[in-house]
Scaffold this active site. Structure first.
Site, PDB file in Angstrom:
ATOM      1  N   LYS A 211     -11.512   6.975  12.530  1.00 38.73           N
ATOM      2  CA  LYS A 211     -12.390   6.402  11.497  1.00 38.73           C
ATOM      3  C   LYS A 211     -13.830   6.816  11.792  1.00 38.73           C
ATOM      4  O   LYS A 211     -14.283   6.737  12.934  1.00 38.73           O
ATOM      5  CB  LYS A 211     -12.284   4.872  11.496  1.00 38.73           C
ATOM      6  CG  LYS A 211     -10.961   4.367  10.926  1.00 38.73           C
ATOM      7  CD  LYS A 211     -10.948   2.842  10.908  1.00 38.73           C
ATOM      8  CE  LYS A 211      -9.579   2.292  10.565  1.00 38.73           C
ATOM      9  NZ  LYS A 211      -9.265   2.264   9.153  1.00 38.73           N
TER      10      LYS A 211
ATOM     11  N   GLU B 111      -7.125  -8.505   8.164  1.00 46.99           N
ATOM     12  CA  GLU B 111      -6.512  -7.819   7.019  1.00 46.99           C
ATOM     13  C   GLU B 111      -6.093  -8.835   5.976  1.00 46.99           C
ATOM     14  O   GLU B 111      -5.717  -9.958   6.322  1.00 46.99           O
ATOM     15  CB  GLU B 111      -5.260  -7.075   7.467  1.00 46.99           C
ATOM     16  CG  GLU B 111      -5.507  -5.992   8.478  1.00 46.99           C
ATOM     17  CD  GLU B 111      -4.198  -5.291   8.802  1.00 46.99           C
ATOM     18  OE1 GLU B 111      -3.833  -4.393   8.050  1.00 46.99           O
ATOM     19  OE2 GLU B 111      -3.558  -5.672   9.787  1.00 46.99           O
TER      20      GLU B 111
ATOM     21  N   HIS C  79      -5.007   5.636  14.889  1.00 49.06           N
ATOM     22  CA  HIS C  79      -5.837   6.154  13.797  1.00 49.06           C
ATOM     23  C   HIS C  79      -7.233   5.522  13.757  1.00 49.06           C
ATOM     24  O   HIS C  79      -8.138   6.068  13.153  1.00 49.06           O
ATOM     25  CB  HIS C  79      -5.116   6.038  12.443  1.00 49.06           C
ATOM     26  CG  HIS C  79      -5.122   4.660  11.866  1.00 49.06           C
ATOM     27  ND1 HIS C  79      -4.228   3.697  12.245  1.00 49.06           N
ATOM     28  CD2 HIS C  79      -5.912   4.080  10.933  1.00 49.06           C
ATOM     29  CE1 HIS C  79      -4.476   2.587  11.567  1.00 49.06           C
ATOM     30  NE2 HIS C  79      -5.486   2.789  10.762  1.00 49.06           N
TER      31      HIS C  79
ATOM     32  N   LYS D 143      -3.193 -11.043   9.951  1.00 54.03           N
ATOM     33  CA  LYS D 143      -2.730 -10.600   8.632  1.00 54.03           C
ATOM     34  C   LYS D 143      -3.019 -11.717   7.628  1.00 54.03           C
ATOM     35  O   LYS D 143      -3.067 -12.894   7.998  1.00 54.03           O
ATOM     36  CB  LYS D 143      -1.211 -10.373   8.660  1.00 54.03           C
ATOM     37  CG  LYS D 143      -0.768  -9.229   9.569  1.00 54.03           C
ATOM     38  CD  LYS D 143      -0.734  -7.947   8.807  1.00 54.03           C
ATOM     39  CE  LYS D 143      -0.136  -6.811   9.616  1.00 54.03           C
ATOM     40  NZ  LYS D 143      -0.620  -5.497   9.171  1.00 54.03           N
TER      41      LYS D 143
ATOM     42  N   LYS E 152       1.173   5.290  17.438  1.00 58.77           N
ATOM     43  CA  LYS E 152       1.173   4.010  18.142  1.00 58.77           C
ATOM     44  C   LYS E 152       2.116   3.052  17.410  1.00 58.77           C
ATOM     45  O   LYS E 152       2.322   3.244  16.205  1.00 58.77           O
ATOM     46  CB  LYS E 152      -0.234   3.425  18.249  1.00 58.77           C
ATOM     47  CG  LYS E 152      -0.916   3.199  16.898  1.00 58.77           C
ATOM     48  CD  LYS E 152      -1.196   1.841  16.406  1.00 58.77           C
ATOM     49  CE  LYS E 152      -0.195   0.788  16.263  1.00 58.77           C
ATOM     50  NZ  LYS E 152      -0.260  -0.025  15.042  1.00 58.77           N
TER      51      LYS E 152
ATOM     52  N   ASP F  41       0.986  -4.855  17.649  1.00 53.70           N
ATOM     53  CA  ASP F  41       0.647  -4.006  16.504  1.00 53.70           C
ATOM     54  C   ASP F  41      -0.834  -3.615  16.481  1.00 53.70           C
ATOM     55  O   ASP F  41      -1.174  -2.496  16.125  1.00 53.70           O
ATOM     56  CB  ASP F  41       1.018  -4.738  15.201  1.00 53.70           C
ATOM     57  CG  ASP F  41       0.866  -3.856  13.973  1.00 53.70           C
ATOM     58  OD1 ASP F  41       1.363  -2.719  14.006  1.00 53.70           O
ATOM     59  OD2 ASP F  41       0.250  -4.294  12.980  1.00 53.70           O
TER      60      ASP F  41
ATOM     61  N   HIS G  13      -5.576  -0.776  18.595  1.00 51.35           N
ATOM     62  CA  HIS G  13      -6.845  -0.691  17.856  1.00 51.35           C
ATOM     63  C   HIS G  13      -7.951  -1.549  18.501  1.00 51.35           C
ATOM     64  O   HIS G  13      -9.068  -1.088  18.727  1.00 51.35           O
ATOM     65  CB  HIS G  13      -6.679  -1.142  16.409  1.00 51.35           C
ATOM     66  CG  HIS G  13      -5.628  -0.371  15.650  1.00 51.35           C
ATOM     67  ND1 HIS G  13      -5.312   0.933  15.927  1.00 51.35           N
ATOM     68  CD2 HIS G  13      -4.819  -0.730  14.618  1.00 51.35           C
ATOM     69  CE1 HIS G  13      -4.364   1.349  15.089  1.00 51.35           C
ATOM     70  NE2 HIS G  13      -4.048   0.352  14.291  1.00 51.35           N
TER      71      HIS G  13
END
Ligand code: BG6
Length: 493
Positions: A181, A215, A177, A340, A147, A234, A239
């Protein structure tokens, strides 16, 4: 602890093997699976990148990646693992590229042959065409795409069409990903292996849902990519929307990729879009200024960028209110946010139930139940219940969690990285934790709608200091609805 089931022999060709993704995730993931005896000694791991490199230098690079990703590096295992490795300097977009050396090390049977494209999405189609023309596909060939698949619906369609001309849909593994998880997979278990929540899982009992992916990291050396993508492309497009799907989808009738994807697509297609009336009031876009994280000073987003990008207006934070227009969820706001350089790293889903219809206990004693699903770090879940505070005085209530900490319940278990699970699923040909073409299209359609509404409205870029919980406007987004972002004890401490 669940057992590792060995996979049969396979060959994997990693394009972009010297890049960040490969060094930080893919190579260590393969090494860890090897150390747990999941990978057969006759498998081959073939790195491809542009740039000459001696075999010994490649081994050093892989060893460095694997050793820095593990606390107890096993030298004996490394010696054996290193025998699986090869490196080739190939510009895959060059029509005259010589693929013979690669062919020479690939096994000649029909074992799974995985082409992992750890490169920029614009290279997906040219590389697949080159693989097709060079005759590198065998009966077990499959391709893995990272992705984001493109940067909008149109570019995603071009990629899907170009890659689809070489590989069948059931040989295309579109990686997100987050789906690998452990705690994200646990959402399926929570919802569909327990009877407790299903009767409550709708607009009848749920007031609203919050999904946070915060994050402390910044763009981490990926400036050019990140600046062209921003937080929405992103994280939100993939996600966050995947988490939303797993929370909101109907129970699939099996865990087959087709069934799970089918249910997720229905959710994505039912997501409320944006127009000129709601875009400003229901979304926030922001960028971080300088600040402090854990007492370290962090420069602002643009300060860390090269000269050519100094005027960047890319969002590093987004907060979005949306709704799912279907029978189960109509009227339940879903508040999504990601950023972020936030105060704490945490991915978390909060399901807030409605308050009791009649308050027996007086003002201030009608706290709703909340189910808090912590995906990372400190994986676990907490169900907040109202209890009586002990004491002889007046009736005083307190919200206390029923607390399931995975760390405490499974103390001896180290969670495998998401890539370890997903890579082994590629080898097995199990597509259920990968995104389907229509799923990606539906996610882009909603995302494009958001981004074009931002363009039309010339959506203001807000600012927040690094090391905080985001801009004030994100708090106001909920405040206007009489709600607030959930503050866990750890973040309020
Ligand atoms: C990636 C994003 O997909 O996910 C990164 O491109 C982000 O920007 C990363 O840092 C977060 O993943 P995780 O597993 O650390 O939550």
């Amino acid at each position: 602890m669940a057992e590792f089931v060995p996979v049969g022999p396979f060959d994997i060709v990693i394009f972009g093997v010297t890049g960040d993704l490969s060094r930080q995730k893919l190579l260590p993931a393969l090494f860890h699976r090897y150390c747990d005896n999941q990978i057969d000694d006759s498998s081959r791991i073939i790195g491809v990148a542009r740039g000459a490199m001696e075999h010994s230098a490649f081994l050093d690079l892989v060893k460095q990646s694997c050793s820095s990703a593990t606390d107890s590096f096993n030298e004996q295992k490394w010696e054996k693992f290193s025998a699986l490795l090869d490196y080739f300097d190939i510009d895959a977009t060059n029509e005259k590229a010589d693929w013979e050396p690669v062919k020479g090390v690939l096994s000649q049977d029909s074992r799974p042959r995985i082409f992992y494209l750890a490169v920029a999405p614009r290279l997906y189609v040219p590389i697949c065409q080159a693989l097709g023309q060079a005759g590198l596909k065998n009966a077990g060939a499959r391709v893995v795409l990272e992705k984001p698949i493109g940067s909008d619906l149109q570019s995603a369609d071009e990629i899907n069409k170009g890659v689809g001309a070489v590989f069948d849909e059931h040989h295309i593994f579109r990686m997100d990903h987050y789906l690998g998880k452990e705690t994200v997979q646990n959402l399926l278990i929570l919802r569909f292996a327990n009877m407790l929540f299903e009767p409550l899982w709708s607009n009848r009992s749920i007031d609203h849902i919050q999904i946070t992916v915060a994050e402390t990291l910044g763009a981490e050396g990926r400036d050019a990519y990140y600046d062209s993508a921003g937080a929405v492309r992103d994280i939100v497009q993939n996600h966050l929307l995947q988490l939303l799907c797993l929370i909101a989808m109907e129970p699939p009738n099996s865990l087959d990729a087709e069934n799970v994807r089918g249910e997720k697509i229905k959710v994505l297609r039912a997501l409320k879009g944006f127009d000129d009336d709601n875009i400003t009031s229901e979304t926030v876009r922001a960028q971080y200024n300088s600040g402090h994280i854990d007492e370290n000073r962090v420069p602002g987003y643009v300060d860390g960028l090269p000269e050519a990008l100094k005027n960047s207006r890319t969002e590093t934070y987004a907060a979005i209110k949306t709704e799912i227009a279907n029978w189960r969820w109509a009227g339940v706001p879903f508040y999504l946010r990601t950023g972020k350089r936030m105060a704490k790293r945490r991915s978390e889903i909060v399901i807030q139930f409605k308050s009791t219809p009649h308050n027996l206990f007086g003002e201030g004693h009608n706290q709703p139940n909340r189910l808090v699903l912590r995906l990372q770090p400190d994986e676990g879940m907490q169900l907040y219940m109202q209890v009586k505070e002990p004491g002889p005085g007046h009736m005083s209530l307190k919200s206390i969690p029923l607390d399931l900490s995975y760390a405490r319940s499974f103390s001896a278990v180290k969670y495998p990285d998401a890539y370890e699970r997903l890579l082994m699923d590629v080898v097995r040909g199990n597509l259920s934790l990968f995104m389907g073409q229509e799923e990606v299209r539906a996610a882009w359609a909603w995302t494009d709608d958001l981004l074009s509404a931002w363009d039309r409205a010339d959506q203001k870029l807000e600012y927040y200091a690094a090391g905080t919980d985001g801009p004030l406007q994100a708090s106001l987004l909920l405040d206007r609805d009489g709600r607030a972002w959930w503050q866990s004890e750890e973040t309020t401490a």
